[in-house]
Motif scaffolding. Structure first.
Motif, PDB file in Angstrom:
ATOM      1  N   HIS A 621      50.396   4.810 -91.363  1.00 50.76           N
ATOM      2  CA  HIS A 621      51.017   3.899 -92.521  1.00 50.76           C
ATOM      3  C   HIS A 621      50.004   3.092 -93.084  1.00 50.76           C
ATOM      4  O   HIS A 621      48.980   2.513 -92.397  1.00 50.76           O
ATOM      5  N   THR A 622      50.033   2.804 -94.307  1.00 54.07           N
ATOM      6  CA  THR A 622      48.959   2.016 -95.213  1.00 54.07           C
ATOM      7  C   THR A 622      49.673   0.900 -95.613  1.00 54.07           C
ATOM      8  O   THR A 622      50.913   1.170 -96.439  1.00 54.07           O
ATOM      9  N   SER A 623      49.538  -0.269 -95.542  1.00 52.29           N
ATOM     10  CA  SER A 623      49.911  -1.487 -95.970  1.00 52.29           C
ATOM     11  C   SER A 623      48.968  -2.740 -95.979  1.00 52.29           C
ATOM     12  O   SER A 623      48.102  -2.946 -95.427  1.00 52.29           O
ATOM     13  N   PHE A 624      49.202  -3.526 -97.114  1.00 47.15           N
ATOM     14  CA  PHE A 624      48.139  -4.785 -97.279  1.00 47.15           C
ATOM     15  C   PHE A 624      46.730  -4.124 -97.187  1.00 47.15           C
ATOM     16  O   PHE A 624      45.795  -4.949 -96.615  1.00 47.15           O
ATOM     17  N   MET A 625      46.670  -2.894 -97.884  1.00 47.84           N
ATOM     18  CA  MET A 625      45.290  -2.375 -98.130  1.00 47.84           C
ATOM     19  C   MET A 625      44.524  -1.963 -96.857  1.00 47.84           C
ATOM     20  O   MET A 625      43.181  -1.905 -96.767  1.00 47.84           O
ATOM     21  N   SER A 626      45.221  -1.951 -95.780  1.00 48.47           N
ATOM     22  CA  SER A 626      44.589  -1.535 -94.279  1.00 48.47           C
ATOM     23  C   SER A 626      45.463  -0.368 -94.045  1.00 48.47           C
ATOM     24  O   SER A 626      46.638  -0.023 -94.454  1.00 48.47           O
ATOM     25  N   LYS A 645      52.178   2.837 -73.384  1.00 47.75           N
ATOM     26  CA  LYS A 645      50.927   2.594 -73.983  1.00 47.75           C
ATOM     27  C   LYS A 645      51.122   2.799 -75.429  1.00 47.75           C
ATOM     28  O   LYS A 645      51.708   3.709 -75.795  1.00 47.75           O
ATOM     29  N   VAL A 646      50.345   2.171 -76.146  1.00 45.68           N
ATOM     30  CA  VAL A 646      50.186   2.373 -77.722  1.00 45.68           C
ATOM     31  C   VAL A 646      48.783   2.559 -78.014  1.00 45.68           C
ATOM     32  O   VAL A 646      47.985   1.346 -77.645  1.00 45.68           O
ATOM     33  N   THR A 647      48.397   3.540 -78.654  1.00 41.32           N
ATOM     34  CA  THR A 647      46.819   3.643 -78.924  1.00 41.32           C
ATOM     35  C   THR A 647      47.123   3.390 -80.630  1.00 41.32           C
ATOM     36  O   THR A 647      47.866   3.874 -81.255  1.00 41.32           O
ATOM     37  N   CYS A 648      46.222   2.271 -80.825  1.00 45.91           N
ATOM     38  CA  CYS A 648      46.467   1.840 -82.402  1.00 45.91           C
ATOM     39  C   CYS A 648      44.904   1.914 -82.884  1.00 45.91           C
ATOM     40  O   CYS A 648      43.736   1.559 -82.305  1.00 45.91           O
ATOM     41  N   VAL A 649      44.660   2.752 -83.954  1.00 48.50           N
ATOM     42  CA  VAL A 649      43.455   2.769 -84.619  1.00 48.50           C
ATOM     43  C   VAL A 649      43.550   2.130 -86.176  1.00 48.50           C
ATOM     44  O   VAL A 649      44.673   2.386 -86.793  1.00 48.50           O
ATOM     45  N   VAL A 650      42.854   1.169 -86.465  1.00 49.68           N
ATOM     46  CA  VAL A 650      43.132   0.488 -87.862  1.00 49.68           C
ATOM     47  C   VAL A 650      41.714   0.529 -88.672  1.00 49.68           C
ATOM     48  O   VAL A 650      40.769   0.316 -87.948  1.00 49.68           O
ATOM     49  N   ASP A 651      41.884   0.589 -89.881  1.00 48.26           N
ATOM     50  CA  ASP A 651      40.688   0.561 -90.857  1.00 48.26           C
ATOM     51  C   ASP A 651      41.177  -0.490 -91.652  1.00 48.26           C
ATOM     52  O   ASP A 651      41.843  -0.264 -92.641  1.00 48.26           O
ATOM     53  N   CYS A 652      40.386  -1.852 -91.570  1.00 46.35           N
ATOM     54  CA  CYS A 652      40.804  -2.915 -92.338  1.00 46.35           C
ATOM     55  C   CYS A 652      39.391  -3.449 -92.943  1.00 46.35           C
ATOM     56  O   CYS A 652      39.242  -4.477 -93.249  1.00 46.35           O
ATOM     57  N   GLY A 653      38.675  -2.428 -93.333  1.00 46.17           N
ATOM     58  CA  GLY A 653      37.457  -2.821 -93.850  1.00 46.17           C
ATOM     59  C   GLY A 653      36.667  -3.358 -92.870  1.00 46.17           C
ATOM     60  O   GLY A 653      36.467  -3.275 -91.841  1.00 46.17           O
ATOM     61  N   LEU A 654      35.822  -4.236 -93.561  1.00 47.54           N
ATOM     62  CA  LEU A 654      34.744  -5.081 -92.475  1.00 47.54           C
ATOM     63  C   LEU A 654      35.580  -5.772 -91.790  1.00 47.54           C
ATOM     64  O   LEU A 654      36.167  -6.900 -92.332  1.00 47.54           O
ATOM     65  N   ALA A 655      35.449  -5.850 -90.343  1.00 47.06           N
ATOM     66  CA  ALA A 655      36.313  -6.768 -89.558  1.00 47.06           C
ATOM     67  C   ALA A 655      35.496  -8.270 -89.416  1.00 47.06           C
ATOM     68  O   ALA A 655      34.509  -8.119 -88.696  1.00 47.06           O
ATOM     69  N   VAL A 656      35.865  -9.174 -89.977  1.00 50.10           N
ATOM     70  CA  VAL A 656      35.346 -10.560 -89.908  1.00 50.10           C
ATOM     71  C   VAL A 656      34.979 -11.163 -88.568  1.00 50.10           C
ATOM     72  O   VAL A 656      34.184 -11.580 -87.853  1.00 50.10           O
ATOM     73  N   VAL A 709      43.294  -0.721 -78.983  1.00 51.36           N
ATOM     74  CA  VAL A 709      43.060  -1.117 -80.281  1.00 51.36           C
ATOM     75  C   VAL A 709      41.607  -0.526 -80.567  1.00 51.36           C
ATOM     76  O   VAL A 709      40.495  -1.061 -79.994  1.00 51.36           O
ATOM     77  N   VAL A 710      41.366   0.463 -81.587  1.00 54.36           N
ATOM     78  CA  VAL A 710      40.075   0.996 -81.929  1.00 54.36           C
ATOM     79  C   VAL A 710      39.952   0.500 -83.380  1.00 54.36           C
ATOM     80  O   VAL A 710      40.850   0.708 -84.200  1.00 54.36           O
ATOM     81  N   ILE A 711      38.883  -0.400 -83.784  1.00 48.87           N
ATOM     82  CA  ILE A 711      38.664  -0.829 -85.279  1.00 48.87           C
ATOM     83  C   ILE A 711      37.569   0.289 -85.701  1.00 48.87           C
ATOM     84  O   ILE A 711      36.629   0.463 -85.543  1.00 48.87           O
ATOM     85  N   VAL A 712      38.008   0.879 -86.900  1.00 51.55           N
ATOM     86  CA  VAL A 712      37.110   1.770 -87.580  1.00 51.55           C
ATOM     87  C   VAL A 712      35.930   0.821 -88.148  1.00 51.55           C
ATOM     88  O   VAL A 712      36.078  -0.002 -88.903  1.00 51.55           O
ATOM     89  N   ASP A 713      34.765   1.390 -87.818  1.00 54.73           N
ATOM     90  CA  ASP A 713      33.395   0.382 -88.248  1.00 54.73           C
ATOM     91  C   ASP A 713      33.565   1.096 -89.829  1.00 54.73           C
ATOM     92  O   ASP A 713      33.453   2.202 -90.491  1.00 54.73           O
ATOM     93  N   SER A 714      33.281  -0.316 -90.615  1.00 59.55           N
ATOM     94  CA  SER A 714      33.645   0.056 -92.381  1.00 59.55           C
ATOM     95  C   SER A 714      32.704  -0.972 -93.035  1.00 59.55           C
ATOM     96  O   SER A 714      32.472  -1.997 -92.699  1.00 59.55           O
ATOM     97  N   ASP A 715      32.134  -0.346 -93.983  1.00 52.57           N
ATOM     98  CA  ASP A 715      31.192  -1.381 -95.049  1.00 52.57           C
ATOM     99  C   ASP A 715      32.237  -1.619 -96.437  1.00 52.57           C
ATOM    100  O   ASP A 715      31.968  -2.597 -97.025  1.00 52.57           O
ATOM    101  N   GLU A 716      33.517  -1.356 -96.104  1.00 38.58           N
ATOM    102  CA  GLU A 716      34.460  -1.669 -97.245  1.00 38.58           C
ATOM    103  C   GLU A 716      34.777  -3.172 -96.982  1.00 38.58           C
ATOM    104  O   GLU A 716      34.764  -3.712 -96.047  1.00 38.58           O
ATOM    105  N   ALA A 717      35.371  -3.846 -98.179  1.00 41.09           N
ATOM    106  CA  ALA A 717      35.725  -5.076 -97.968  1.00 41.09           C
ATOM    107  C   ALA A 717      36.823  -5.395 -97.232  1.00 41.09           C
ATOM    108  O   ALA A 717      37.765  -4.541 -97.061  1.00 41.09           O
ATOM    109  N   PRO A 718      37.103  -6.400 -96.688  1.00 40.25           N
ATOM    110  CA  PRO A 718      38.063  -7.088 -95.561  1.00 40.25           C
ATOM    111  C   PRO A 718      39.412  -6.912 -96.227  1.00 40.25           C
ATOM    112  O   PRO A 718      39.560  -7.106 -97.275  1.00 40.25           O
ATOM    113  N   SER A 719      40.136  -6.438 -95.381  1.00 37.57           N
ATOM    114  CA  SER A 719      41.797  -6.195 -95.931  1.00 37.57           C
ATOM    115  C   SER A 719      42.833  -6.640 -94.688  1.00 37.57           C
ATOM    116  O   SER A 719      42.221  -7.395 -93.875  1.00 37.57           O
ATOM    117  N   GLY A 720      44.006  -6.631 -95.127  1.00 38.23           N
ATOM    118  CA  GLY A 720      44.860  -7.245 -94.037  1.00 38.23           C
ATOM    119  C   GLY A 720      44.827  -6.945 -92.780  1.00 38.23           C
ATOM    120  O   GLY A 720      44.611  -5.717 -92.219  1.00 38.23           O
TER     121      GLY A 720
END
Length: 753
Positions: A621-626, A645-656, A709-720
């Motif tokens: 699902h996409t929400s809050f630009m993530s 178990k829950v495996t979660c992958v998130v693309d939230c842009g650049l993770a601050v 939790v896996v965070i997608v490495d991204s150069d996109e602007a941060p999102s929610g």
């Protein structure tokens, strides 16, 4: 908004800022001492070359202050409620200022229009947008400040700017280190640069790095101040008896048995109930049951019961609306619903989600004190500007005479966007003539919430001859959040000279606006956007029994994620296709969500053997630009659902701060699991049935699954990140239950018996 667009906005109102008085603004905010003080353009509209002059008006959104003692203060414009903005925004500032984040002293601000959220025009924290909207403006401001300090140092030390470098709050010149504060006064006499280059990602020291939360020590040692921690001499505690049915008013009351109770100082009637004021909380709480109140009940809500089966009541009310020809169209692509006629296969499904309470760890509370015509309010609020204006309205004082003292929030999840508890506290303080701290019990909090709206939705999906989605159609019935928000805003925003009757009329206008005129976007968000289809149609019909509703973590996505992802799973299974592969076929125009789905499937071992009795379910699902995909590993034994178990992958842009991103994904999943497995608010004759955790249970520690939790490495602007972890989880679990049992659960909470 692109980086270029944000930078253009930074200079758009440059002239407006040159003419304002900084002194009066600093006095109002109680800024500490002197030194270099600059406005932080968090609304992306205030970068000013003469910003440091003491003449003219200064209207920044927040302030950075560097004192002669080298103390660096950041006046945080967003409310910290556990989501991590206290650390996140400070980290963004620290990066360009070249100071370690833990050297910056963070101060939570009160109410002031200059602190408005750039997307809402209100001083509001919500919508998972704090990092996203402030990322570039805050960095640009900090880079400009660092440059002006270098320029000041060069001038004082008779060196060129190129000979001046910085390191963790220190000026470095010819092998010597001097603190920023040594040059703060000189810097305040210079023009602030407008467009200093900001760092490239490769040069980051703090952004993108795992680091501790800056508020962790204070919160774990009891030093952090929450609303319930407020204490001063002469403060009394108050409790309030409200009508069990929202909208009811006091007909009469008998307080004869209450006045003689130990510690009781006053019994007062206010706009929505009768309050007991005492020296201590438990004295007031013990006296409250002896207060006899007769109520005037609202007609519509008092006739509504969740369990009713007759026409026009309970879930049947939503079903009748869904099956009617009435609807407002919210979105249409291609031929819309008409394309169904040409479909080779039609797949339909109806889904239900109930009312939900927020159940924040810290119940609602507010402290109010009148001193003459001045009003001080202490509270944790997601919306302090509106809290202040409501205080003025109910306290009958000028808005400029209200001071908000912001505290940490013991959970928000959208509940503290509303300020009903502030209105109550102010009303009690005014009526009693005493400074009071209004404390809601857990029962108050459960029975008098602003709830997540109940929703019924029907999907009709047309497939082509190859089994691919050609037409995607959905109709939703339920109440709208925005009118309830508008109702409160009217009381806060209308001019004081308007009569109360007119204000009340204006406040109620929003309900009709979203019933036949337009569609509240939060009512349909997430129902249709993610997957490819040539033809789409989204319709809405308003059904509102009268129970107050509000923003609940992830808002409309909280139910649309379950609806949409359950429907996608149904279609894939009916077409005898793998649920992951089928989704990927329909994500050609949503590559970032598709990427999270691929990574999650690989990480979770989708399609590979699991422990005996364990099954996988997937949702994206996409929400809050993530973009988030979650795969739940579930077992079912004797009708009991266990999420392992829950495996979660998130693309939230650049993770601050990756650690906070992980925490927020975990938090959203657990919050969502509570709703998926247990959450349900029901009504009988208009009154909420549930009262505490015994009948509105929260997920316990022993029930909490392993979360990867896996965070997608991204150069996109941060999102929610505060909300996007929640929407997929209910569907992921529901789809796993189907894999385990063959039983498709289309209603929340998920129950097999």
């Amino acid at each position: 908004m692109s980086v270029t667009e944000q930078k253009k906005l930074l200079t758009k109102n440059e002239q407006a800022l040159e003419n304002s008085s900084r002194r009066s603004f600093l006095k109002k905010l109680g800024i500490i001492g002197g030194g270099l003080v600059v406005g932080i353009p968090l609304t992306a509209c205030a970068s000013n070359k003469s910003h440091n002059n003491m003449t003219g008006d200064l209207q920044p959104n927040a302030l950075l202050q560097i004192t002669g003692n080298n103390e660096i203060y950041f006046y945080l414009p967003r409310s910290e409620m556990g989501q991590g903005v206290y650390t996140g925004l400070t980290t963004v500032l620290a990066e360009e200022l070249d100071v370690h984040p833990d050297k910056i002293k963070v101060k939570q601000v009160g109410a002031c229009e200059e602190y408005a959220n750039p997307e809402y025009g209100l001083q509001l924290t919500g919508g998972s947008n704090s990092i996203r909207t402030h990322f570039i403006p805050l960095r640009q401001m900090a880079a400009n400040v660092r440059m002006v300090i270098r320029q000041a140092a060069a001038k004082v030390l008779h060196l060129s700017v190129d000979q001046i470098q910085t390191d963790n709050g220190m000026i470095v010149a010819k092998g010597k280190k001097l603190p920023y504060g040594a040059f703060s006064e000189a810097a305040s006499q210079l023009s602030l640069p407008e467009d200093t280059p900001i760092k490239k990602r490769a040069d980051f020291k703090y952004i993108g790095k795992y680091s501790k939360r800056l508020d962790a020590v204070a919160k774990s040692t009891g030093l952090a101040e929450f609303g319930l921690d407020v204490e001063f001499e002469g403060l009394h505690r108050a409790v309030l008896k409200r009508c069990p049915v929202f909208g009811g008013t006091v007909k009469s009351f008998d307080d004869s048995k209450v006045k003689s109770m130990p510690g009781v100082k006053a019994v007062v009637r206010i706009f929505n109930g009768v309050a007991v004021v005492a020296d201590h909380y438990y004295q007031a709480k013990a006296a409250l049951p002896l207060l006899d109140v007769q109520w005037e009940l609202p007609e519509t809500l008092s006739n509504f019961s969740s369990a009713a089966t007759e026409a026009g009541n309970g879930k049947q009310l939503f079903k009748e609306a869904l099956d009617s020809d009435e609807a407002d169209n919210a979105h249409e692509e291609g031929e819309g619903r008409n394309a169904l006629k040409a479909s080779d296969t039609l797949v339909s499904g109806e889904y239900w989600a109930p009312f939900l309470a927020h159940a924040t760890m810290e119940p609602m509370n507010c402290t109010a004190k009148f001193t003459g015509d001045k009003l001080d309010i202490w509270t944790g609020s997601q919306n302090p500007g509106i809290a202040a204006k409501l205080g003025a309205f109910y306290g009958d004082v000028a808005k400029d005479d209200v001071t908000i003292h912001s505290t940490f929030l013991g959970g928000g999840f959208g509940r503290r966007i509303s300020s009903d508890f502030v209105a109550e506290a102010v009303s009690i303080a005014k009526a009693s003539g005493l400074p009071v701290q209004l404390i809601w019990s857990r029962e108050d909090d459960t029975k008098h919430d602003y709830y997540r709206p109940a929703t019924l939705a029907k999907f009709q999906v047309g497939l082509d001859k190859d089994g691919n989605i050609d037409s995607w159609n959905v109709k939703r019935s339920g109440a709208n959040v925005i009118p309830y928000t508008m109702d409160e805003l009217a009381d806060a925003m209308m001019p004081a000279f308007l009569p109360d009757g007119m204000v009340d009329w204006i406040s109620k206008a929003g309900y009709g606006l979203f019933d036949g005129w337009t569609v509240d976007p939060t009512s349909v968000e997430g129902l249709f956007e993610d997957y490819d289809a040539d033809h789409k149609s989204v319709d809405h019909v308003t059904v509102d029994p009268g129970l107050p509703i509000g923003f609940w973590r992830s808002v409309g996505h909280s139910f649309s994620g379950f609806f949409k992802e359950s429907m996608m799973d149904e279609i894939a299974i009916l077409q005898k296709q793998d649920p992951v592969d089928y989704r990927l076929k329909h994500l050609k125009n949503n590559p970032r969500l598709a990427n999270t789905l691929k990574i999650a499937a690989n990480k979770a071992g989708w399609g590979k053997p699991l422990p005996e009795g364990h099954y996988h379910g997937v949702a994206a699902h996409t929400s809050f630009m993530s973009y988030v995909t979650e795969i739940a590993q579930v077992s079912v034994n004797n009708g009991q659902i266990k999420v392992h178990k829950v495996t979660c992958v998130v693309d939230c842009g650049l993770a601050v701060n990756p650690e906070i991103v992980i925490q927020q994904m975990e938090s959203g999943i657990l919050f969502g699991l509570t709703a998926a497995l247990y959450g349900e608010i029901t009504l009988k004759d208009g009154a909420v049935v549930q009262s505490n955790f015994h009948d509105y249970p929260i997920l316990r520690m022993h029930e909490s699954p392993e979360i990867d939790v896996v965070i997608v490495d991204s150069d996109e602007a941060p999102s929610g990140v505060g909300e996007p972890g929640l929407p997929p989880i209910a569907a992921a679990v529901g789809n796993a239950i189907f894999a385990a049992t063959g039983n498709r659960l289309r209603s929340l909470p998920l129950k097999l018996s």
